[in-house]
Write a protein that holds these residues in place. Structure first.
Motif, PDB file in Angstrom:
ATOM      1  N   VAL A 139      76.956  -1.813  -1.738  1.00  0.00           N
ATOM      2  CA  VAL A 139      78.624  -0.985  -0.908  1.00  0.00           C
ATOM      3  C   VAL A 139      79.721   0.081  -1.560  1.00  0.00           C
ATOM      4  O   VAL A 139      79.761   0.459  -0.685  1.00  0.00           O
ATOM      5  CB  VAL A 139      79.224  -2.174  -0.417  1.00  0.00           C
ATOM      6  N   ASN A 186      77.712   3.602  -0.451  1.00  0.00           N
ATOM      7  CA  ASN A 186      78.126   3.254   0.247  1.00  0.00           C
ATOM      8  C   ASN A 186      79.464   4.278   0.875  1.00  0.00           C
ATOM      9  O   ASN A 186      79.493   5.281   1.251  1.00  0.00           O
ATOM     10  CB  ASN A 186      77.832   2.603   1.357  1.00  0.00           C
ATOM     11  N   PRO A 194      73.645  -3.812   6.464  1.00  0.00           N
ATOM     12  CA  PRO A 194      75.124  -4.561   6.496  1.00  0.00           C
ATOM     13  C   PRO A 194      75.750  -5.671   5.238  1.00  0.00           C
ATOM     14  O   PRO A 194      75.974  -5.756   4.545  1.00  0.00           O
ATOM     15  CB  PRO A 194      76.400  -3.144   6.823  1.00  0.00           C
ATOM     16  N   GLU A 195      75.390  -6.494   6.022  1.00  0.00           N
ATOM     17  CA  GLU A 195      76.060  -8.368   5.705  1.00  0.00           C
ATOM     18  C   GLU A 195      75.424  -8.514   4.900  1.00  0.00           C
ATOM     19  O   GLU A 195      75.518  -9.947   4.613  1.00  0.00           O
ATOM     20  CB  GLU A 195      76.404  -8.814   7.237  1.00  0.00           C
ATOM     21  N   ASP A 207      84.568  -4.959   6.391  1.00  0.00           N
ATOM     22  CA  ASP A 207      83.982  -5.554   6.600  1.00  0.00           C
ATOM     23  C   ASP A 207      83.184  -5.897   5.308  1.00  0.00           C
ATOM     24  O   ASP A 207      82.440  -7.054   4.458  1.00  0.00           O
ATOM     25  CB  ASP A 207      83.303  -5.803   7.695  1.00  0.00           C
ATOM     26  N   THR A 208      82.694  -4.697   5.333  1.00  0.00           N
ATOM     27  CA  THR A 208      81.309  -4.593   3.939  1.00  0.00           C
ATOM     28  C   THR A 208      81.842  -5.076   2.874  1.00  0.00           C
ATOM     29  O   THR A 208      80.977  -5.857   2.095  1.00  0.00           O
ATOM     30  CB  THR A 208      81.117  -2.863   4.394  1.00  0.00           C
ATOM     31  N   TYR A 254      81.637  -8.902   3.155  1.00  0.00           N
ATOM     32  CA  TYR A 254      79.478  -8.648   2.870  1.00  0.00           C
ATOM     33  C   TYR A 254      79.382  -8.417   1.396  1.00  0.00           C
ATOM     34  O   TYR A 254      78.376  -9.421   0.852  1.00  0.00           O
ATOM     35  CB  TYR A 254      78.934  -8.121   3.929  1.00  0.00           C
ATOM     36  N   GLN A 278      73.843  -6.586   2.196  1.00  0.00           N
ATOM     37  CA  GLN A 278      74.471  -6.438   0.843  1.00  0.00           C
ATOM     38  C   GLN A 278      75.341  -6.452  -0.662  1.00  0.00           C
ATOM     39  O   GLN A 278      75.995  -7.153  -0.099  1.00  0.00           O
ATOM     40  CB  GLN A 278      74.664  -4.596   1.393  1.00  0.00           C
TER      41      GLN A 278
END
Length: 278
Positions: A228, A231, A220-221, A65-66, A69, A223
């Motif tokens: 990302v 990370n 996170p949503e 998911d990241t 986003y 960034q």
């Protein structure tokens, strides 16, 4: 004489070829690594051509998911800042180059002086200001400052506009054109190659920005893509999942490459014109 010149040309081409290999090599290694499995990354001798080709890293990447986003937020920030900021920078350059207004040279020198201020000096005051405005953990600190223009672009376009004669603008004013009409119908088409060159450089800078998103974005949503990917590296490097990390880097590279391919004609044109006017 011709033989000596031919030897010199061969030597220059050889040096340039070696240099290009050093620049292209890491890029090719990143792409091929994204298509390997974990064991293929550490194979000896190194595998430049994956055996076999695997797209598992990309499948796994797009299931995160990241990534969605990050792509969405980076596209919003990059396009908003560069498109609107390019228009405001072009208009500011036009004003500094061709309009008659008091203290414009002083204002321009103050703008140039601000380039010499390192970002770490204003980083904390800027964060405090945006924090009091309630903008932390939103995209606004990344977008709003850029909407008012880019100093480097303003300087470059102002210098480019010095070659445009005042008589052209005066003739347009005599015909009844306003300043906005003069800018969009007369000036902007003239400086379009220079604008394209600066646009691609600014877009690359905003797209690859890591420090500012790291400072202002926590959720996170919210960034951006570079955070990302950082990370991903922190999470999956321990698992030696380098294909996934490299796949994320390839996805991050593609939009910048596409923008360059779209504007390469204008960039080359701008460099050529700058060289002629030199």
């Amino acid at each position: 004489m011709k033989k000596q010149r031919k030897i010199t040309d061969i030597f220059i081409y050889f040096i340039l070829t070696i240099g290009s290999l050093f620049m292209i090599g890491p890029l090719l290694w990143m792409i091929t690594t994204s298509l390997k499995d974990k064991t293929g990354v550490f194979a000896l001798p190194p595998q430049w051509i994956p055996d076999p080709f695997q797209f598992d890293a990309y499948i796994k990447l797009f299931q995160l998911d990241t990534l969605g986003y990050g792509l969405k937020n980076t596209i919003i920030v990059s396009l908003t800042v560069t498109i609107i900021g390019t228009i405001t920078s072009s208009m500011a350059a036009f004003a500094f180059a061709k309009l008659r207004m008091p203290f414009k040279n002083t204002l321009f020198l103050i703008l140039l002086a601000s380039i010499m201020i390192p970002y770490p000096i204003i980083m904390i005051p800027q964060f405090v200001m945006f924090s009091k405005m309630g903008w932390v953990d939103t995209l606004l600190p990344l977008i709003v400052p850029g909407l008012f223009g880019n100093i480097t672009m303003i300087f470059f376009l102002r210098q480019y506009l010095t070659n445009v004669p005042y008589s052209l603008i005066e003739a347009a004013k005599v015909d009844g054109a306003g300043y906005l009409q003069i800018f969009f119908k007369l000036i902007f088409p003239v400086i379009r190659p220079a604008v394209a060159a600066q646009f691609i450089l600014w877009f690359m800078g905003v797209w690859n920005d890591y420090l500012a998103p790291l400072i202002y974005l926590n959720s996170p949503e919210k960034q951006t893509l570079q955070v990302v990917i950082a990370n991903l590296k922190a999470t999956y490097a321990i698992q030696t999942d380098y294909p996934l990390i490299m796949a994320g880097s390839v996805v991050s590279l593609l939009p910048v490459l596409i923008v360059f391919l779209i504007f390469q004609k204008q960039i080359i044109e701008s460099v050529a014109l700058s060289g002629v006017k030199g």
